[in-house]
Design a protein around this motif. Structure first.
Motif, mmCIF file in Angstrom:
data_model
loop_
_atom_site.group_PDB
_atom_site.id
_atom_site.type_symbol
_atom_site.label_atom_id
_atom_site.label_comp_id
_atom_site.label_asym_id
_atom_site.label_seq_id
_atom_site.Cartn_x
_atom_site.Cartn_y
_atom_site.Cartn_z
ATOM 1 N N PRO A 1 61.133 43.673 42.060
ATOM 2 C CA PRO A 1 61.594 44.996 41.602
ATOM 3 C C PRO A 1 60.416 45.937 41.441
ATOM 4 O O PRO A 1 59.282 45.493 41.219
ATOM 5 C CB PRO A 1 62.276 44.693 40.259
ATOM 6 C CG PRO A 1 61.684 43.403 39.807
ATOM 7 C CD PRO A 1 61.380 42.624 41.059
ATOM 8 N N PRO A 2 60.634 47.256 41.558
ATOM 9 C CA PRO A 2 59.518 48.207 41.403
ATOM 10 C C PRO A 2 58.945 48.154 39.995
ATOM 11 O O PRO A 2 59.685 48.105 39.005
ATOM 12 C CB PRO A 2 60.161 49.567 41.701
ATOM 13 C CG PRO A 2 61.440 49.253 42.406
ATOM 14 C CD PRO A 2 61.894 47.930 41.906
ATOM 15 N N PHE A 3 57.624 48.175 39.915
ATOM 16 C CA PHE A 3 56.968 48.188 38.608
ATOM 17 C C PHE A 3 56.940 49.624 38.093
ATOM 18 O O PHE A 3 56.720 50.564 38.864
ATOM 19 C CB PHE A 3 55.544 47.657 38.715
ATOM 20 C CG PHE A 3 54.923 47.327 37.389
ATOM 21 C CD1 PHE A 3 55.215 46.137 36.754
ATOM 22 C CD2 PHE A 3 54.057 48.216 36.768
ATOM 23 C CE1 PHE A 3 54.649 45.822 35.537
ATOM 24 C CE2 PHE A 3 53.487 47.919 35.552
ATOM 25 C CZ PHE A 3 53.788 46.718 34.929
ATOM 26 N N PRO A 4 57.196 49.838 36.794
ATOM 27 C CA PRO A 4 57.184 51.212 36.260
ATOM 28 C C PRO A 4 55.826 51.861 36.450
ATOM 29 O O PRO A 4 54.776 51.224 36.321
ATOM 30 C CB PRO A 4 57.537 51.017 34.777
ATOM 31 C CG PRO A 4 57.247 49.586 34.491
ATOM 32 C CD PRO A 4 57.516 48.850 35.761
ATOM 33 N N GLU A 5 55.840 53.155 36.745
ATOM 34 C CA GLU A 5 54.593 53.862 37.042
ATOM 35 C C GLU A 5 53.693 53.972 35.815
ATOM 36 O O GLU A 5 52.487 53.881 35.916
ATOM 37 C CB GLU A 5 54.924 55.254 37.580
ATOM 38 C CG GLU A 5 55.701 55.235 38.897
ATOM 39 C CD GLU A 5 56.059 56.609 39.364
ATOM 40 O OE1 GLU A 5 55.714 57.572 38.655
ATOM 41 O OE2 GLU A 5 56.675 56.734 40.427
ATOM 42 N N THR A 6 54.288 54.171 34.652
ATOM 43 C CA THR A 6 53.523 54.262 33.411
ATOM 44 C C THR A 6 54.161 53.339 32.371
ATOM 45 O O THR A 6 55.362 53.086 32.427
ATOM 46 C CB THR A 6 53.519 55.696 32.865
ATOM 47 O OG1 THR A 6 54.862 56.117 32.624
ATOM 48 C CG2 THR A 6 52.877 56.640 33.877
ATOM 49 N N PRO A 7 53.385 52.830 31.409
ATOM 50 C CA PRO A 7 53.964 51.955 30.392
ATOM 51 C C PRO A 7 55.041 52.629 29.555
ATOM 52 O O PRO A 7 55.967 51.990 29.095
ATOM 53 C CB PRO A 7 52.751 51.575 29.525
ATOM 54 C CG PRO A 7 51.568 51.776 30.398
ATOM 55 C CD PRO A 7 51.932 52.920 31.309
ATOM 56 N N THR A 8 54.922 53.966 29.372
ATOM 57 C CA THR A 8 55.912 54.663 28.548
ATOM 58 C C THR A 8 57.239 54.834 29.269
ATOM 59 O O THR A 8 58.248 55.099 28.651
ATOM 60 C CB THR A 8 55.382 56.038 28.142
ATOM 61 O OG1 THR A 8 55.045 56.782 29.322
ATOM 62 C CG2 THR A 8 54.159 55.906 27.261
ATOM 63 N N GLN A 9 57.228 54.693 30.598
ATOM 64 C CA GLN A 9 58.470 54.883 31.355
ATOM 65 C C GLN A 9 59.488 53.794 31.027
ATOM 66 O O GLN A 9 60.682 54.035 31.063
ATOM 67 C CB GLN A 9 58.174 54.882 32.858
ATOM 68 C CG GLN A 9 59.413 55.114 33.709
ATOM 69 C CD GLN A 9 59.094 55.069 35.178
ATOM 70 O OE1 GLN A 9 57.955 54.923 35.574
ATOM 71 N NE2 GLN A 9 60.105 55.178 36.011
ATOM 72 N N VAL A 10 59.030 52.615 30.671
ATOM 73 C CA VAL A 10 59.942 51.523 30.404
ATOM 74 C C VAL A 10 60.692 51.734 29.107
ATOM 75 O O VAL A 10 61.863 51.427 28.988
ATOM 76 C CB VAL A 10 59.160 50.200 30.354
ATOM 77 C CG1 VAL A 10 60.089 49.047 30.032
ATOM 78 C CG2 VAL A 10 58.461 49.953 31.662
ATOM 79 N N MET A 11 60.035 52.319 28.086
ATOM 80 C CA MET A 11 60.624 52.442 26.769
ATOM 81 C C MET A 11 61.229 53.799 26.501
ATOM 82 O O MET A 11 61.746 54.052 25.440
ATOM 83 C CB MET A 11 59.556 52.150 25.688
ATOM 84 C CG MET A 11 58.998 50.744 25.754
ATOM 85 S SD MET A 11 60.272 49.488 25.624
ATOM 86 C CE MET A 11 60.889 49.819 23.986
ATOM 87 N N SER A 12 61.137 54.741 27.461
ATOM 88 C CA SER A 12 61.657 56.078 27.237
ATOM 89 C C SER A 12 62.946 56.265 28.004
ATOM 90 O O SER A 12 63.234 55.573 28.971
ATOM 91 C CB SER A 12 60.637 57.119 27.689
ATOM 92 O OG SER A 12 60.393 57.006 29.072
#
Length: 230
Positions: free
Chosen positions: A218-229
Motif C-alpha cells: 500500500p502507498p506510504f503516507p507522504e507525511t507522518p501527520t497525514q495518517v492521524m489527520s
C-alpha cells in the motif's frame, strides 16, 4: 500515562459542548505497521472502488486518511492476489500503513465529497491484524503469437524483443488460451523469437502467455501527520 486535564481545559470543553474522550494505548499501538482489515463493500454504494484511492478510515476510536490496497482473502494460502477494484459480495482484505490496532476493532471507510464531508459509506469490516509479512501479488500477463507451428513445437514471436529477455525468462512455464502447457527451448535470431515445446498439438490460432508476479505494498503516507489527520 496521561496527566489529568486542568480545570481550564475541562471548562473550555464543556462550554463548547463537545464530548471529550480519554483513552489509553496498549503496547505497540503508537507504532506504524501494515494493518489489514476484512472489507465488505456497502450495498448502498454504487460507484467503483479503486485500489489505493484515499478514504476516511474510522478504526476504533481513531480517524485517519488511508489509501487501502485490496487483495483476496484466502486463509489456506500464504500468497494473495491484489485486486484493482473492490467488488460486492466478495471476501477481501484491505491493507494500509496505519498505527497498530488490535483486533477485533470495527472499521468504517467513507468517501469524501467535494466539500470534505463524509458523504458515502464505501465499505465496512473489522481489524484482521498487523502483519508486514503478508504477501500481496500483482499479476502481469505477457502474450505472444505462433509464427510457425509443427505439432507440439512452435516458433513464437512478439512476446519478447531481445534474445537476452528470452534467456532470462526461460525457466518460466508457458500456457495458452486453449489449455496447453509448455516451456521455452531457446532463442532464435536477434528480435526476440523463440522455440517452444508444448504438451500437445498446438493450433495456429492459439495465443501463448506467461504470467509474471510482483509483490505490491500500500502507498506510504507522504507525511507522518497525514495518517492521524482528517
Amino acid at each position: 500515562h496521561g496527566a489529568c486535564p486542568g480545570e481550564a481545559v475541562v471548562s473550555e470543553e464543556k462550554l463548547a459542548c463537545k464530548p471529550m474522550v480519554m483513552c489509553g494505548l496498549m503496547q505497540h499501538e503508537s507504532k506504524m505497521s501494515i494493518l489489514h482489515f476484512t472489507a465488505s463493500k456497502s450495498s448502498t454504494y454504487e460507484e467503483p472502488v479503486r485500489s489505493k484511492d484515499p478514504l476516511v478510515m474510522c478504526c476504533g476510536f481513531r480517524r485517519f486518511i488511508g489509501r487501502p490496497l485490496y487483495s483476496t482473502d484466502n486463509p489456506n494460502m500464504d500468497k494473495h492476489k491484489a485486486e484493482r477494484f473492490l467488488h460486492k459480495g466478495g471476501a477481501y482484505v484491505a491493507s494500509i500503513y496505519a498505527p497498530i490496532t488490535y483486533a477485533p476493532a470495527p472499521v468504517l471507510a467513507f468517501k469524501q465529497d467535494e466539500e470534505g464531508n463524509w458523504a458515502h459509506l464505501v465499505w465496512s469490516g473489522s481489524v484482521k491484524g498487523a502483519d508486514p509479512d503478508r504477501v500481496n501479488l500483482k499479476r502481469i500477463i505477457l502474450s505472444g503469437v505462433p509464427h510457425k507451428v509443427h505439432k507440439r513445437k512452435s516458433l513464437v514471436q512478439f512476446m519478447f524483443h531481445t534474445p537476452e529477455d528470452v534467456r532470462y525468462f526461460k525457466p518460466l512455464e508457458l500456457w495458452t488460451k486453449w489449455g496447453r502447457r509448455g516451456r521455452i527451448k531457446e532463442a532464435v535470431g536477434t528480435h526476440g523469437r523463440m522455440k517452444c515445446i508444448f504438451d500437445g498439438v498446438l493450433q495456429q490460432r492459439d495465443t501463448i502467455c506467461v504470467s509474471l508476479y510482483k509483490r505490491v505494498f500500500p502507498p506510504f503516507p507522504e507525511t507522518p501527520t497525514q495518517v492521524m489527520s482528517v
